[in-house]
Design a protein around this motif. Sequence first.
Motif, PDB file in Angstrom:
ATOM      1  N   MET A   1       0.820  -1.200   0.000  1.00  0.00           N
ATOM      2  CA  MET A   1       0.000   0.000   0.000  1.00  0.00           C
ATOM      3  C   MET A   1       0.862   1.261   0.000  1.00  0.00           C
ATOM      4  N   ALA A   2       2.017   1.199   0.640  1.00  0.00           N
ATOM      5  CA  ALA A   2       2.892   2.367   0.690  1.00  0.00           C
ATOM      6  C   ALA A   2       3.310   2.800  -0.711  1.00  0.00           C
ATOM      7  N   TRP A   3       3.552   1.824  -1.600  1.00  0.00           N
ATOM      8  CA  TRP A   3       3.960   2.168  -2.965  1.00  0.00           C
ATOM      9  C   TRP A   3       2.827   2.862  -3.727  1.00  0.00           C
ATOM     10  N   VAL A   4       1.605   2.416  -3.529  1.00  0.00           N
ATOM     11  CA  VAL A   4       0.457   3.044  -4.194  1.00  0.00           C
ATOM     12  C   VAL A   4       0.318   4.495  -3.727  1.00  0.00           C
ATOM     13  N   ILE A   5       0.389   4.698  -2.425  1.00  0.00           N
ATOM     14  CA  ILE A   5       0.302   6.056  -1.868  1.00  0.00           C
ATOM     15  C   ILE A   5       1.450   6.912  -2.391  1.00  0.00           C
ATOM     16  N   LEU A   6       2.636   6.339  -2.479  1.00  0.00           N
ATOM     17  CA  LEU A   6       3.791   7.085  -2.972  1.00  0.00           C
ATOM     18  C   LEU A   6       3.599   7.492  -4.436  1.00  0.00           C
ATOM     19  N   ILE A   7       3.079   6.607  -5.242  1.00  0.00           N
ATOM     20  CA  ILE A   7       2.843   6.937  -6.656  1.00  0.00           C
ATOM     21  C   ILE A   7       1.792   8.043  -6.779  1.00  0.00           C
ATOM     22  N   ILE A   8       0.724   7.946  -6.027  1.00  0.00           N
ATOM     23  CA  ILE A   8      -0.299   8.998  -6.045  1.00  0.00           C
ATOM     24  C   ILE A   8       0.302  10.317  -5.582  1.00  0.00           C
ATOM     25  N   SER A   9       1.134  10.272  -4.551  1.00  0.00           N
ATOM     26  CA  SER A   9       1.783  11.481  -4.041  1.00  0.00           C
ATOM     27  C   SER A   9       2.718  12.087  -5.079  1.00  0.00           C
ATOM     28  N   GLY A  10       3.413  11.239  -5.833  1.00  0.00           N
ATOM     29  CA  GLY A  10       4.278  11.731  -6.909  1.00  0.00           C
ATOM     30  C   GLY A  10       3.480  12.416  -7.993  1.00  0.00           C
ATOM     31  N   ILE A  11       2.330  11.850  -8.330  1.00  0.00           N
ATOM     32  CA  ILE A  11       1.451  12.484  -9.322  1.00  0.00           C
ATOM     33  C   ILE A  11       0.969  13.830  -8.801  1.00  0.00           C
ATOM     34  N   LEU A  12       0.618  13.869  -7.519  1.00  0.00           N
ATOM     35  CA  LEU A  12       0.190  15.140  -6.920  1.00  0.00           C
ATOM     36  C   LEU A  12       1.315  16.162  -6.888  1.00  0.00           C
ATOM     37  N   GLU A  13       2.566  15.688  -6.834  1.00  0.00           N
ATOM     38  CA  GLU A  13       3.681  16.634  -6.924  1.00  0.00           C
ATOM     39  C   GLU A  13       3.669  17.320  -8.276  1.00  0.00           C
ATOM     40  N   ALA A  14       3.422  16.558  -9.333  1.00  0.00           N
ATOM     41  CA  ALA A  14       3.340  17.144 -10.668  1.00  0.00           C
ATOM     42  C   ALA A  14       2.171  18.129 -10.753  1.00  0.00           C
TER      43      ALA A  14
END
Length: 104
Positions: A1-14
């Motif tokens: 789950m941490a990886w999914v949250i991290l990917i979403i957070s990376g998208i939100l960074e963009a």
Amino acid sequence: MAWVILIISGILEAVWATALGRAEGFTRLGPSIVFGLGLVLSMAGLAWAMRDLPVGTAYAVWVGIGAVGTVAFAMLTGEETVSAAKLVFLAMIVGGVVGLKASH
């Protein structure tokens, strides 16, 4: 789950980086609000993911996703030119992010 949250957070960074560019020094309300919300959600997700992932890996993946996403969006909207060299270097960033995930 941490990886999914991290990917979403990376998208939100963009999202927040793009909104920051469009906020024109926080003189435009809509992009300024998107920036603030995106920033808070992105940082919160990064912090949450770092509970289970090494800090260096999580941060590098987050930045990589955000950087590639920001440039890719700018290219798709015509705000930035597309070139073979840029695509190669973006692919290198993606390769680095995938490598960090694979080596975890």
